[in-house]
Motif scaffolding. Sequence first.
Motif, PDB file in Angstrom:
ATOM      1  N   PRO A  72      48.214  31.157  58.629  1.00  0.00           N
ATOM      2  CA  PRO A  72      47.071  30.235  58.619  1.00  0.00           C
ATOM      3  C   PRO A  72      46.577  30.082  57.178  1.00  0.00           C
ATOM      4  N   SER A  73      46.076  28.906  56.845  1.00  0.00           N
ATOM      5  CA  SER A  73      45.574  28.690  55.491  1.00  0.00           C
ATOM      6  C   SER A  73      44.221  29.386  55.323  1.00  0.00           C
ATOM      7  N   VAL A  74      43.966  29.849  54.095  1.00  0.00           N
ATOM      8  CA  VAL A  74      42.724  30.537  53.756  1.00  0.00           C
ATOM      9  C   VAL A  74      42.088  29.809  52.578  1.00  0.00           C
ATOM     10  N   ALA A  75      40.793  29.544  52.658  1.00  0.00           N
ATOM     11  CA  ALA A  75      40.089  28.860  51.575  1.00  0.00           C
ATOM     12  C   ALA A  75      39.820  29.831  50.434  1.00  0.00           C
ATOM     13  N   ILE A  76      40.248  29.466  49.220  1.00  0.00           N
ATOM     14  CA  ILE A  76      40.090  30.301  48.036  1.00  0.00           C
ATOM     15  C   ILE A  76      39.247  29.555  47.007  1.00  0.00           C
ATOM     16  N   PRO A  77      38.085  30.103  46.600  1.00  0.00           N
ATOM     17  CA  PRO A  77      37.291  29.449  45.554  1.00  0.00           C
ATOM     18  C   PRO A  77      37.859  29.763  44.169  1.00  0.00           C
ATOM     19  N   LEU A  78      37.955  28.762  43.329  1.00  0.00           N
ATOM     20  CA  LEU A  78      38.432  28.932  41.963  1.00  0.00           C
ATOM     21  C   LEU A  78      37.330  28.509  40.998  1.00  0.00           C
ATOM     22  N   ARG A  79      37.121  29.307  39.959  1.00  0.00           N
ATOM     23  CA  ARG A  79      36.145  28.968  38.927  1.00  0.00           C
ATOM     24  C   ARG A  79      36.803  29.109  37.568  1.00  0.00           C
ATOM     25  N   ARG A  80      36.107  28.631  36.531  1.00  0.00           N
ATOM     26  CA  ARG A  80      36.690  28.631  35.183  1.00  0.00           C
ATOM     27  C   ARG A  80      36.961  30.033  34.675  1.00  0.00           C
ATOM     28  N   ALA A  81      36.107  30.981  35.061  1.00  0.00           N
ATOM     29  CA  ALA A  81      36.290  32.363  34.623  1.00  0.00           C
ATOM     30  C   ALA A  81      35.713  33.299  35.667  1.00  0.00           C
ATOM     31  N   ALA A  82      36.399  34.410  35.888  1.00  0.00           N
ATOM     32  CA  ALA A  82      35.917  35.454  36.793  1.00  0.00           C
ATOM     33  C   ALA A  82      36.474  36.773  36.283  1.00  0.00           C
ATOM     34  N   PRO A  83      35.885  37.299  35.185  1.00  0.00           N
ATOM     35  CA  PRO A  83      36.484  38.467  34.516  1.00  0.00           C
ATOM     36  C   PRO A  83      36.506  39.716  35.389  1.00  0.00           C
ATOM     37  N   GLY A  84      37.635  40.388  35.354  1.00  0.00           N
ATOM     38  CA  GLY A  84      37.780  41.666  36.041  1.00  0.00           C
ATOM     39  C   GLY A  84      38.526  42.624  35.136  1.00  0.00           C
ATOM     40  N   ILE A  85      37.941  43.794  34.859  1.00  0.00           N
ATOM     41  CA  ILE A  85      38.562  44.793  33.984  1.00  0.00           C
ATOM     42  C   ILE A  85      39.411  45.727  34.825  1.00  0.00           C
ATOM     43  N   PHE A  86      40.635  45.959  34.381  1.00  0.00           N
ATOM     44  CA  PHE A  86      41.499  46.900  35.084  1.00  0.00           C
ATOM     45  C   PHE A  86      41.024  48.333  34.857  1.00  0.00           C
ATOM     46  N   THR A  87      41.240  49.191  35.850  1.00  0.00           N
ATOM     47  CA  THR A  87      40.850  50.593  35.745  1.00  0.00           C
ATOM     48  C   THR A  87      42.069  51.486  35.947  1.00  0.00           C
ATOM     49  N   LEU A  88      41.978  52.693  35.437  1.00  0.00           N
ATOM     50  CA  LEU A  88      43.119  53.600  35.491  1.00  0.00           C
ATOM     51  C   LEU A  88      43.484  54.003  36.914  1.00  0.00           C
ATOM     52  N   ASN A  89      42.483  54.033  37.800  1.00  0.00           N
ATOM     53  CA  ASN A  89      42.778  54.431  39.182  1.00  0.00           C
ATOM     54  C   ASN A  89      42.969  53.240  40.112  1.00  0.00           C
ATOM     55  N   SER A  90      42.986  52.026  39.547  1.00  0.00           N
ATOM     56  CA  SER A  90      43.221  50.787  40.305  1.00  0.00           C
ATOM     57  C   SER A  90      42.157  50.484  41.353  1.00  0.00           C
ATOM     58  N   SER A  91      40.988  51.127  41.247  1.00  0.00           N
ATOM     59  CA  SER A  91      39.931  50.911  42.236  1.00  0.00           C
ATOM     60  C   SER A  91      38.923  49.856  41.783  1.00  0.00           C
ATOM     61  N   GLY A  92      38.938  49.511  40.492  1.00  0.00           N
ATOM     62  CA  GLY A  92      37.945  48.594  39.964  1.00  0.00           C
ATOM     63  C   GLY A  92      36.712  49.284  39.431  1.00  0.00           C
ATOM     64  N   SER A  93      36.671  50.608  39.514  1.00  0.00           N
ATOM     65  CA  SER A  93      35.563  51.380  38.948  1.00  0.00           C
ATOM     66  C   SER A  93      36.112  52.630  38.284  1.00  0.00           C
ATOM     67  N   GLY A  94      35.248  53.286  37.496  1.00  0.00           N
ATOM     68  CA  GLY A  94      35.702  54.476  36.778  1.00  0.00           C
ATOM     69  C   GLY A  94      36.284  54.107  35.427  1.00  0.00           C
ATOM     70  N   PRO A  95      37.087  54.988  34.823  1.00  0.00           N
ATOM     71  CA  PRO A  95      37.624  54.736  33.487  1.00  0.00           C
ATOM     72  C   PRO A  95      38.423  53.440  33.427  1.00  0.00           C
ATOM     73  N   GLY A  96      38.099  52.607  32.436  1.00  0.00           N
ATOM     74  CA  GLY A  96      38.783  51.335  32.290  1.00  0.00           C
ATOM     75  C   GLY A  96      40.137  51.480  31.616  1.00  0.00           C
TER      76      GLY A  96
END
Length: 210
Positions: A72-96
């Motif tokens: 099934p199709s899923v609606a995905i919003p796109l914007r000009r920028a949506a910064p996300g910093i990678f983390t060492l544990n791949s959780s999105g938090s903790g040491p970058g």
Amino acid sequence: IISIFGTRLSGGVASASSLPLPTTLGETRVELAGIPLPLFFVSPNQINAQAPADASTGTRQLVVRTGGTASPSVAIPLRRAAPGIFTLNSSGSGPGAITHAATGAPVTAASPAIPGEFVSVFATGLGAVTPGVASGQPAPSSPIARTTLPVAATVRGSSAIVDFSGLAPGFVGLYQVNVSVPNNSPQGAAIAVVLTMNGVASNTVTIAVQ
């Protein structure tokens, strides 16, 4: 770089083995507004892909196709920028995912950053670059692809100098932001770092500062 989660997304596990990235891995293909996405990895429960480099903003429909069957199709919003910093544990938090800019060595508790030093923060979602880089293609080292929108950075809430923001050479969809640790930064093993672009703040990660 985006991750899609679900069930029966592919008939097996496969990773891209060369660049540019393929738009089909195994029998799996992902389309956003009808545009096939470059694929890093596919498995029955997760797909890692690159959003189109030239996609227009707004809400677009995403579909996964595998073995002749479409999700099934899923609606995905796109914007000009949506910064996300990678983390060492791949959780999105903790040491970058942050390195010493001068050496490329990771910043860790055993090898902390020093006030006044430039560090490289690795992220995704920083949008368009100039010169443009086609979807699925690795970023060039010359000329370097710089972001068209400015990036601001804070370290423990204090504004930090950014002297470069753009695609990391040799990688697909991976951005590098070179940030100077403020001279007045406090010491600690978990000092907060945030990137902001086009009014959108990233996740908060941490860095060790001596």
